[in-house]
Design a protein around this motif. Structure first.
Motif, PDB file in Angstrom:
ATOM      1  N   ARG A 202     -34.084 -41.756  75.182  1.00  0.00           N
ATOM      2  CA  ARG A 202     -35.540 -41.683  75.288  1.00  0.00           C
ATOM      3  C   ARG A 202     -36.141 -42.489  74.150  1.00  0.00           C
ATOM      4  O   ARG A 202     -35.578 -42.577  73.059  1.00  0.00           O
ATOM      5  N   ALA A 203     -37.293 -43.068  74.414  1.00  0.00           N
ATOM      6  CA  ALA A 203     -37.943 -43.887  73.389  1.00  0.00           C
ATOM      7  C   ALA A 203     -38.202 -43.064  72.135  1.00  0.00           C
ATOM      8  O   ALA A 203     -38.677 -41.925  72.222  1.00  0.00           O
ATOM      9  N   TYR A 207     -42.341 -45.375  69.316  1.00  0.00           N
ATOM     10  CA  TYR A 207     -42.683 -46.068  70.562  1.00  0.00           C
ATOM     11  C   TYR A 207     -43.649 -45.219  71.388  1.00  0.00           C
ATOM     12  O   TYR A 207     -44.590 -45.736  71.997  1.00  0.00           O
ATOM     13  N   GLN A 208     -43.393 -43.902  71.404  1.00  0.00           N
ATOM     14  CA  GLN A 208     -44.265 -43.006  72.178  1.00  0.00           C
ATOM     15  C   GLN A 208     -45.686 -43.020  71.616  1.00  0.00           C
ATOM     16  O   GLN A 208     -46.655 -43.090  72.365  1.00  0.00           O
ATOM     17  N   GLU A 213     -43.435 -46.907  75.373  1.00  0.00           N
ATOM     18  CA  GLU A 213     -42.209 -46.407  76.002  1.00  0.00           C
ATOM     19  C   GLU A 213     -41.717 -47.355  77.093  1.00  0.00           C
ATOM     20  O   GLU A 213     -40.526 -47.510  77.312  1.00  0.00           O
ATOM     21  N   TYR A 216     -39.534 -49.959  75.507  1.00  0.00           N
ATOM     22  CA  TYR A 216     -38.215 -49.431  75.141  1.00  0.00           C
ATOM     23  C   TYR A 216     -37.336 -49.299  76.384  1.00  0.00           C
ATOM     24  O   TYR A 216     -36.156 -49.641  76.365  1.00  0.00           O
ATOM     25  N   ARG A 217     -37.946 -48.825  77.473  1.00  0.00           N
ATOM     26  CA  ARG A 217     -37.196 -48.686  78.742  1.00  0.00           C
ATOM     27  C   ARG A 217     -36.767 -50.067  79.243  1.00  0.00           C
ATOM     28  O   ARG A 217     -35.662 -50.241  79.729  1.00  0.00           O
TER      29      ARG A 217
END
Length: 252
Positions: A202-203, A207-208, A213, A216-217
């Motif tokens: 998960r980010a 990043y969140q 996000e 990052y994904r």
């Protein structure tokens, strides 16, 4: 049918205005009362898909609750002058409901992604929530010929929670079989099982907080780049249509 909840339309898609805590309370009550709720966790990519495809818009509008999963949805609602309380991500909502299930000994079924990932996700979630009975799981690689058998199997197991990871294109399956499944709670969970299983990370919080996000994904799954092209188009559409972003109107 679920009781009414406050919504804001974003290009015709009715998003819940409830906070995460309010959403969890609302859903816990519905599940305990056996009221069926089909949830879609939606992001800007899904909004753009609905604008391009009336059939997909119809599927989204048949959901009992649409929560603002993407940061872009939260931004668009605020930009349009009718903000939602906060972002309600499918990943966090899944865990919050499993926490409720832990207290209430609910049963859960996991459906979707590859056999390897769904097995790993089921094992890890069962360890994390030992009082929740994960009564079954299976991969998402099946066609219409298998639907009846799978639906009947899930219905017979009578889970309280059904988490489905088969991509937004397969959201129609949840709508089509909702009544036959008879499960109080059905939700598409996107890549959540990938994260739970350890296949994806998960980010990080930075990043969140920066609402990155998606980046990052993308770095983890470069093949998603075509889908991500909808994001800048969404931003442009919101800015150009500021006065109409949150106006109630049919989509299409």
């Amino acid at each position: 049918m679920s009781k009414q909840h406050p919504t804001v339309p974003i290009f015709g898609i009715p998003f819940s205005k409830m906070s995460m805590d309010e959403t969890v309370r609302y859903l816990t009550t519905a599940i305990e009362e056996g009221r069926q709720t089909h949830i879609i966790t939606a992001n800007p990519i899904m909004i753009m898909a609905a604008l391009d495809n009336p059939a997909f818009a119809d599927i989204m509008n048949k959901a009992d609750l649409i929560v603002p999963d993407g940061a872009g949805v939260v931004w668009a609602a605020k930009y349009g002058g009718n903000p939602v309380a906060e972002r309600v991500t499918g990943f966090d909502l899944m865990h919050r409901l499993l926490e409720q299930g832990e207290k209430r000994r609910w049963k859960a079924y996991l459906l979707g992604t590859s056999q390897e990932i769904i097995e790993a996700a089921a094992e890890k979630l069962q360890l994390q929530y030992p009082q929740v009975r994960i009564v079954g799981y299976r991969n998402g690689f099946f066609g219409p010929d298998d639907d009846a058998e799978i639906v009947d199997e899930i219905a017979a197991l009578q889970p309280h929670l059904l988490f489905v990871a088969r991509g937004m294109e397969k959201e129609a399956w949840n709508v089509q079989y909702k009544e036959r499944l008879g499960v109080p709670f059905i939700m598409g969970v996107g890549g959540s099982f990938d994260v739970v299983s350890g296949k994806l990370k998960r980010a990080p919080m930075v990043y969140q907080k920066l609402r990155l996000e998606w980046l990052y994904r993308l770095l983890q799954e470069p093949t998603r780049y075509k889908r991500m092209l909808a994001l800048p188009k969404f931003v442009v559409k919101v800015i150009r249509n500021k006065e109409n972003v949150t106006k109630s109107r049919p989509i299409g």
